[in-house]
Motif scaffolding. Structure first.
Motif, mmCIF file in Angstrom:
data_model
loop_
_atom_site.group_PDB
_atom_site.id
_atom_site.type_symbol
_atom_site.label_atom_id
_atom_site.label_comp_id
_atom_site.label_asym_id
_atom_site.label_seq_id
_atom_site.Cartn_x
_atom_site.Cartn_y
_atom_site.Cartn_z
ATOM 1 N N TYR A 147 25.052 -46.942 49.502
ATOM 2 C CA TYR A 147 26.020 -46.504 48.865
ATOM 3 C C TYR A 147 26.532 -47.998 48.208
ATOM 4 O O TYR A 147 27.359 -47.275 47.067
ATOM 5 C CB TYR A 147 26.974 -46.500 50.248
ATOM 6 N N ALA A 148 26.877 -48.866 48.417
ATOM 7 C CA ALA A 148 27.772 -50.115 47.587
ATOM 8 C C ALA A 148 26.615 -50.780 46.072
ATOM 9 O O ALA A 148 27.887 -50.457 45.256
ATOM 10 C CB ALA A 148 27.883 -51.123 48.020
ATOM 11 N N TYR A 149 25.305 -49.837 46.035
ATOM 12 C CA TYR A 149 24.794 -50.134 45.342
ATOM 13 C C TYR A 149 24.462 -49.174 43.882
ATOM 14 O O TYR A 149 25.073 -49.534 42.427
ATOM 15 C CB TYR A 149 23.087 -50.395 45.696
ATOM 16 N N LYS A 150 24.478 -47.716 44.427
ATOM 17 C CA LYS A 150 25.189 -46.935 43.999
ATOM 18 C C LYS A 150 25.975 -46.586 43.329
ATOM 19 O O LYS A 150 25.962 -45.942 41.987
ATOM 20 C CB LYS A 150 24.073 -46.125 43.994
ATOM 21 N N PHE A 151 27.269 -46.731 43.812
ATOM 22 C CA PHE A 151 29.143 -46.792 43.311
ATOM 23 C C PHE A 151 29.634 -48.110 42.530
ATOM 24 O O PHE A 151 29.147 -48.535 43.113
ATOM 25 C CB PHE A 151 29.766 -46.084 44.613
ATOM 26 N N LEU A 152 29.405 -47.256 41.346
ATOM 27 C CA LEU A 152 28.762 -48.552 40.168
ATOM 28 C C LEU A 152 30.252 -49.545 40.473
ATOM 29 O O LEU A 152 30.283 -51.230 40.079
ATOM 30 C CB LEU A 152 29.665 -48.080 38.463
#
Length: 415
Positions: A219-224
């Motif tokens: 989640y942290a990686y995909k949400f820019l």
């Protein structure tokens, strides 16, 4: 802006209780931190060991914080905080007894610090997430976060001075004893907090803890916005924040001062951080904080370069104040944005990642910048770190349009 707007989070009875308890407890904790460093140096007479001690006491944040994020969402956050505060109180009490009886040894301090570091790696992200639980309105997150940061900065200014007086006139054991008593205030405040509705806990309790951990990282990686903020924070912590560890070199070798000079420099940095926290408390929402996140490392970097090149005490005092303001603007703004845009069921994991990229990365930065200073010199090491922070800021600024758009969409969604 009115004073009441600056203190808008205090409309919440729960936040007033939380803030009051933390104010007393933080002063005690930073007194104990100062006392611990003094004891380590007095028992070993080794600056190298003091640096190593700082590393091992903060290292648990890197390893434990991600797992803590999962626990924060599975269990009642108030219970976690009360348990953590009570455990740290017992540890501080043991150190007080050992110091007052003259039985304290270096291995006692190392063991206690590792244990408190483990507990803090759980307590810190829990405390960040808990702030959202106790404020009345979502738009008060920025104000509450800024006031909390101001509290930390103010405590860092006041506590070391109090500790120095008590050590000089009484003993280190009395500082640990005061720290022990200070935990009672925050435990009482946490118990007295009342909730109108139950805390939001993660619904997927059947998930494996490693699956939840992976989900948080994904989640942290995909949400820019979250990805870019955390990456900038990691760079800032690694390259910028080690300036605090190098400060004694500037106080003694460059400014030709002594321990009082170091105290002035540290206090000025803390005062700058306090001013930065107060400035952020005037903001009415998290919208626009992305620009501060982009600009703060530049302010920090330019001020740190100027400080590194200064040989004048008063000019150094002025520039290090700006450095302190820059770092609190970066950390507090990032904290507020992350808390605001994170989904409720993932906020604990995001704040644990934030804590990991702050407290977990700084020890490695201390080792790197310290090693660089021994190869080059303290001035060049700090200048190199400052330039890296500025480059990171520029990279973040280039992504600012898409970050602002996504943050605004998230803010509207969760409002």
């Amino acid at each position: 802006m009115s004073v009441m707007q600056t203190l808008q989070s205090f409309e919440s009875r729960n936040f007033r209780l939380f803030f009051s308890g933390q104010m007393i407890s933080m002063i005690g904790s930073f007194m104990a931190e100062t006392t611990t460093a003094w004891l380590v140096y007095s028992l070993t007479n080794s600056v190298a060991f003091l640096g190593l001690f700082g590393f091992i006491s903060q290292f648990p944040h890197l390893m434990v914080s991600p797992l803590a994020g999962v626990w924060i969402e599975r269990f009642n956050r108030r219970t976690i905080l009360i348990t953590a505060q009570f455990t740290m109180m017992i540890v501080s009490l043991i150190l007080a007894v050992l110091a007052l009886t003259g039985l304290v040894r270096i291995w006692h301090i190392i063991g206690a610090s590792i244990l408190q570091g483990l507990i803090a790696s759980i307590e810190t992200p829990t405390r960040y997430a808990f702030i959202v639980d106790i404020i009345k309105k979502k738009e008060d997150i920025t104000n509450a976060t800024a006031l909390h940061s101001s509290l930390l900065s103010g405590s860092r200014i006041v506590a070391p001075a109090i500790a120095g007086i008590i050590i000089a006139n009484f003993s280190p054991g009395h500082c640990f004893l005061i720290d022990t008593i200070s935990y009672i205030a925050v435990i009482f405040a946490l118990v007295a907090i009342r909730f109108d509705k139950p805390l939001i806990l993660q619904k997927n309790h059947h998930h494996n803890i490693w699956q939840d951990l992976k989900e948080g990282f994904t989640y942290a990686y995909k949400f820019l916005p979250i990805r870019y903020i955390l990456l900038l924070i990691a760079l800032f912590s690694f390259m910028g924040m080690p300036y605090l560890r190098i400060m004694p070199v500037f106080a003694v070798e460059i400014l030709h001062g002594d321990s009082s000079t170091l105290g002035w420099l540290t206090g000025a940095s803390g005062f700058g951080a306090l001013c930065g926290g107060i400035y952020l408390s005037y903001r009415t929402s998290a919208i626009g904080l992305e620009k501060i996140i982009a600009i703060a490392p530049v302010i920090f970097g330019i001020a740190l370069i100027t400080f590194s090149l200064s040989n004048n005490f008063w000019f150094s005092l002025m520039t290090i104040t700006i450095v302190g303001c820059g770092y609190i603007l970066e950390y507090s703004s990032s904290n507020a944005i992350l808390q605001t845009i994170s989904e409720d069921e993932k906020r604990g994991r995001i704040m644990s990642l934030y804590n990991m990229f702050v407290m977990g990365i700084i020890p490695f930065g201390n080792l790197f910048i310290g090693g660089l200073a021994s190869i080059l010199n303290a001035k060049n090491a700090l200048i190199f770190g400052a330039i890296c922070c500025i480059i990171g800021s520029i990279s973040f600024y280039l992504k600012l349009p898409i970050i602002e758009k996504l943050v605004q969409q998230s803010y509207i969604k969760v409002a």
